[in-house]
Design an enzyme around this catalytic site. Sequence first.
Site, PDB file in Angstrom:
ATOM      1  N   CYS A 129       0.815  -1.221   0.000  1.00  0.00           N
ATOM      2  CA  CYS A 129       0.000   0.000   0.000  1.00  0.00           C
ATOM      3  C   CYS A 129       0.847   1.269   0.000  1.00  0.00           C
ATOM      4  O   CYS A 129       0.363   2.345  -0.365  1.00  0.00           O
ATOM      5  CB  CYS A 129      -0.955   0.007   1.180  1.00  0.00           C
ATOM      6  SG  CYS A 129      -2.113  -1.369   1.127  1.00  0.00           S
ATOM      7  N   ASN A 174     -10.140   0.078  -0.523  1.00  0.00           N
ATOM      8  CA  ASN A 174      -8.679   0.138  -0.437  1.00  0.00           C
ATOM      9  C   ASN A 174      -8.096  -0.462  -1.717  1.00  0.00           C
ATOM     10  O   ASN A 174      -8.179  -1.670  -1.937  1.00  0.00           O
ATOM     11  CB  ASN A 174      -8.226  -0.645   0.799  1.00  0.00           C
ATOM     12  CG  ASN A 174      -6.716  -0.603   1.008  1.00  0.00           C
ATOM     13  OD1 ASN A 174      -5.974  -0.209   0.114  1.00  0.00           O
ATOM     14  ND2 ASN A 174      -6.274  -1.016   2.175  1.00  0.00           N
ATOM     15  N   HIS A 208      -3.282   7.543   1.813  1.00  0.00           N
ATOM     16  CA  HIS A 208      -3.680   6.204   1.372  1.00  0.00           C
ATOM     17  C   HIS A 208      -5.094   5.953   1.870  1.00  0.00           C
ATOM     18  O   HIS A 208      -5.416   6.258   3.022  1.00  0.00           O
ATOM     19  CB  HIS A 208      -2.711   5.162   1.944  1.00  0.00           C
ATOM     20  CG  HIS A 208      -3.165   3.762   1.731  1.00  0.00           C
ATOM     21  ND1 HIS A 208      -3.642   3.318   0.512  1.00  0.00           N
ATOM     22  CD2 HIS A 208      -3.243   2.694   2.578  1.00  0.00           C
ATOM     23  CE1 HIS A 208      -3.979   2.040   0.631  1.00  0.00           C
ATOM     24  NE2 HIS A 208      -3.759   1.645   1.861  1.00  0.00           N
TER      25      HIS A 208
HETATM   26  O1  UT7 Z   1      -3.922  -0.763   3.268  1.00  0.00           O
HETATM   27  C1  UT7 Z   1      -3.034  -1.419   4.099  1.00  0.00           C
HETATM   28  C2  UT7 Z   1      -3.235  -1.019   5.471  1.00  0.00           C
HETATM   29  N1  UT7 Z   1      -4.451  -1.598   5.969  1.00  0.00           N
HETATM   30  C3  UT7 Z   1      -5.152  -0.900   6.834  1.00  0.00           C
HETATM   31  O2  UT7 Z   1      -4.824   0.228   7.102  1.00  0.00           O
HETATM   32  C4  UT7 Z   1      -6.299  -1.576   7.497  1.00  0.00           C
HETATM   33  C5  UT7 Z   1      -6.224  -1.287   8.983  1.00  0.00           C
HETATM   34  N2  UT7 Z   1      -7.296  -1.855   9.751  1.00  0.00           N
HETATM   35  C6  UT7 Z   1      -8.579  -1.476   9.634  1.00  0.00           C
HETATM   36  O3  UT7 Z   1      -8.932  -0.698   8.797  1.00  0.00           O
HETATM   37  C7  UT7 Z   1      -9.552  -1.988  10.673  1.00  0.00           C
HETATM   38  O4  UT7 Z   1      -8.841  -2.647  11.687  1.00  0.00           O
HETATM   39  C8  UT7 Z   1     -10.604  -2.948  10.071  1.00  0.00           C
HETATM   40  C9  UT7 Z   1     -11.599  -2.184   9.214  1.00  0.00           C
HETATM   41  C10 UT7 Z   1      -9.923  -4.036   9.253  1.00  0.00           C
HETATM   42  C11 UT7 Z   1     -11.390  -3.610  11.192  1.00  0.00           C
HETATM   43  O5  UT7 Z   1     -11.949  -2.632  12.054  1.00  0.00           O
HETATM   44  P1  UT7 Z   1     -11.774  -2.756  13.645  1.00  0.00           P
HETATM   45  O6  UT7 Z   1     -12.561  -1.691  14.251  1.00  0.00           O
HETATM   46  O7  UT7 Z   1     -10.306  -2.800  13.927  1.00  0.00           O
HETATM   47  O8  UT7 Z   1     -12.477  -4.128  13.937  1.00  0.00           O
HETATM   48  P2  UT7 Z   1     -11.871  -5.441  14.597  1.00  0.00           P
HETATM   49  O9  UT7 Z   1     -10.917  -6.107  13.659  1.00  0.00           O
HETATM   50  O10 UT7 Z   1     -11.402  -5.086  15.961  1.00  0.00           O
HETATM   51  O11 UT7 Z   1     -13.171  -6.328  14.685  1.00  0.00           O
HETATM   52  C12 UT7 Z   1     -14.282  -5.934  15.508  1.00  0.00           C
HETATM   53  C13 UT7 Z   1     -15.348  -7.005  15.388  1.00  0.00           C
HETATM   54  C14 UT7 Z   1     -14.818  -8.411  15.565  1.00  0.00           C
HETATM   55  O12 UT7 Z   1     -15.771  -9.138  16.300  1.00  0.00           O
HETATM   56  P3  UT7 Z   1     -15.550  -9.404  17.862  1.00  0.00           P
HETATM   57  O13 UT7 Z   1     -14.228 -10.094  17.976  1.00  0.00           O
HETATM   58  O14 UT7 Z   1     -15.545  -8.035  18.496  1.00  0.00           O
HETATM   59  O15 UT7 Z   1     -16.727 -10.242  18.203  1.00  0.00           O
HETATM   60  C15 UT7 Z   1     -14.765  -8.950  14.156  1.00  0.00           C
HETATM   61  O16 UT7 Z   1     -14.904 -10.337  14.108  1.00  0.00           O
HETATM   62  O17 UT7 Z   1     -15.934  -6.951  14.071  1.00  0.00           O
HETATM   63  C16 UT7 Z   1     -15.933  -8.274  13.511  1.00  0.00           C
HETATM   64  N3  UT7 Z   1     -15.812  -8.151  12.065  1.00  0.00           N
HETATM   65  C17 UT7 Z   1     -16.873  -7.972  11.266  1.00  0.00           C
HETATM   66  N4  UT7 Z   1     -18.190  -7.878  11.518  1.00  0.00           N
HETATM   67  C18 UT7 Z   1     -19.021  -7.677  10.481  1.00  0.00           C
HETATM   68  C19 UT7 Z   1     -14.702  -8.175  11.310  1.00  0.00           C
HETATM   69  N5  UT7 Z   1     -15.017  -8.013  10.018  1.00  0.00           N
HETATM   70  C20 UT7 Z   1     -16.368  -7.885   9.960  1.00  0.00           C
HETATM   71  C21 UT7 Z   1     -17.275  -7.672   8.918  1.00  0.00           C
HETATM   72  N6  UT7 Z   1     -18.592  -7.579   9.225  1.00  0.00           N
HETATM   73  N7  UT7 Z   1     -16.887  -7.551   7.618  1.00  0.00           N
END
Ligand code: UT7
Length: 324
Positions: free
Chosen positions: A114, A281, A251
Site C-alpha cells: 500500500c 482500499n 492512502h
Molecule cells: O492498506 C493497508 C493497510 N491496511 C489498513 O490500514 C487496514 C487497517 N485496519 C482497519 O482498517 C480496521 O482494523 C478494520 C476495518 C480491518 C477492522 O476494524 P476494527 O474496528 O479494527 O475491527 P476489529 O478487527 O477489531 O473487529 C471488531 C469485530 C470483531 O468481532 P468481535 O471479535 O468483536 O466479536 C470482528 O470479528 O468486528 C468483527 N468483524 C466484522 N463484523 C461484520 C470483522 N469483520 C467484519 C465484517 N462484518 N466484515
Amino acid sequence: MTLRSVAVGTGHYLPARVVENAEFEAKVDTSDEWIRTRSGIERRHFAAEGETTSSMAIAAARQAIEAAGLTPADIDAVVVATSTPDLTFPSVATMVQAGLRMPGGFAFDVQAVCAGFVYALANADALIRAGQARRVAVIGAETFSRILDWTDRSTCVLFGDGAGALVLEAQEGAGGPEDRGILATDLHSDGRFRDLLYVDGGVSTSGSAGVLRMEGREVFRHAVEKLAETAETCLARAGVTADDIDWIVPHQANLRIITRTAQKMGVDMDRVVVTVQDHGNTSAASIPLALSVAVADGRIRRGDLIVAEAIGGGLAWGSVVLRW
Ligand code: UT7
C-alpha cells in the site's frame, strides 16, 4: 538552481463493475452498516474477467500523458507500483511500455504494497534529479480482488481494483519550498511486522499467488502512530508546516485512520482528499486515484501544497511533500 520533479498530468481508470456493500451481505456474515462505520467504505470497483493490472495501468497512463499534452514518445521511464502484477515476470511496467508503444526508455515495478506509490514517487524523483530520466510515468495499479479470501469477512469487504497515474517532468526550481514539484520524501519499513499483513502464497513458497491475510486491528494501530509522524518529518524536510498544507492525499484504507491522522497533524478534514467511500482500499493505486480524481474535479490546483502518506504490508510506510 535545483532540479525538481513536477507533476504535469494525471489520469485514472476504474473498472466498470461497482460492488455496493450490500452485495457482501449475501456472501459473508457482514452488513453495510458494519463496513461503513468501521472503514468508511460504501462501494468498490472490481475488474472484469480479462481485465488486468497492466490493462488498467495502460489506460490510466494514457490519460495522464494526454493530460500533460505529451505523447508516449516523450516519456523515458515507467515506474509501476503494484503487488498484484499480471505475471510473476516480466514487470507490469514493461507491459505498459509496450501497451503505450513507447519507442524507447526503461520500465520497472516497485513493490511496497500500500506504500508502493509513495515509494515509486521517491524513486522516480531520484531518477529525475540524478539526470537518468526527464519524464517519468509513475503509476499505481492493483487487482486486489484476485487475492482475496471470499470467506474471510474481515478482509474481503475492504479492497477494490483500479489504477492511477501521473507524469513527472524535470523542471528547474529555485531550491525553496515555493518551487513546484516534489519537495521532500520520507520512506520507512520494518520487516519484523511481516505477519500483520501478507499474502499466504508466492513463487518460492507455495508456487501459487495466495490470498491476503491481515491483523486489521494491529495494522490500524501502527497506521495511526506512523502516518502523522512520517508526514510531519517530510514537511519539516521540505521547509513547511502542516498549516501550509492545502491537501493531505492519504492512502485510502480506512476513514477512521485518515481522520485520526489529519487530527494529529492539526489539519481539518475539508483539506483532506477522501475517496475511500467509492474506491475501497486499492493499495498502491489509492493515492494516484485520489490525486487524479481531485485534479479532475478542480479541488487540487496548480501551486497547491500536498502531502501524500501511506502504510501497508511489510510494514512499509512513507510520505511525499509536493507542490502541484
Ligand atoms: O492498506 C493497508 C493497510 N491496511 C489498513 O490500514 C487496514 C487497517 N485496519 C482497519 O482498517 C480496521 O482494523 C478494520 C476495518 C480491518 C477492522 O476494524 P476494527 O474496528 O479494527 O475491527 P476489529 O478487527 O477489531 O473487529 C471488531 C469485530 C470483531 O468481532 P468481535 O471479535 O468483536 O466479536 C470482528 O470479528 O468486528 C468483527 N468483524 C466484522 N463484523 C461484520 C470483522 N469483520 C467484519 C465484517 N462484518 N466484515
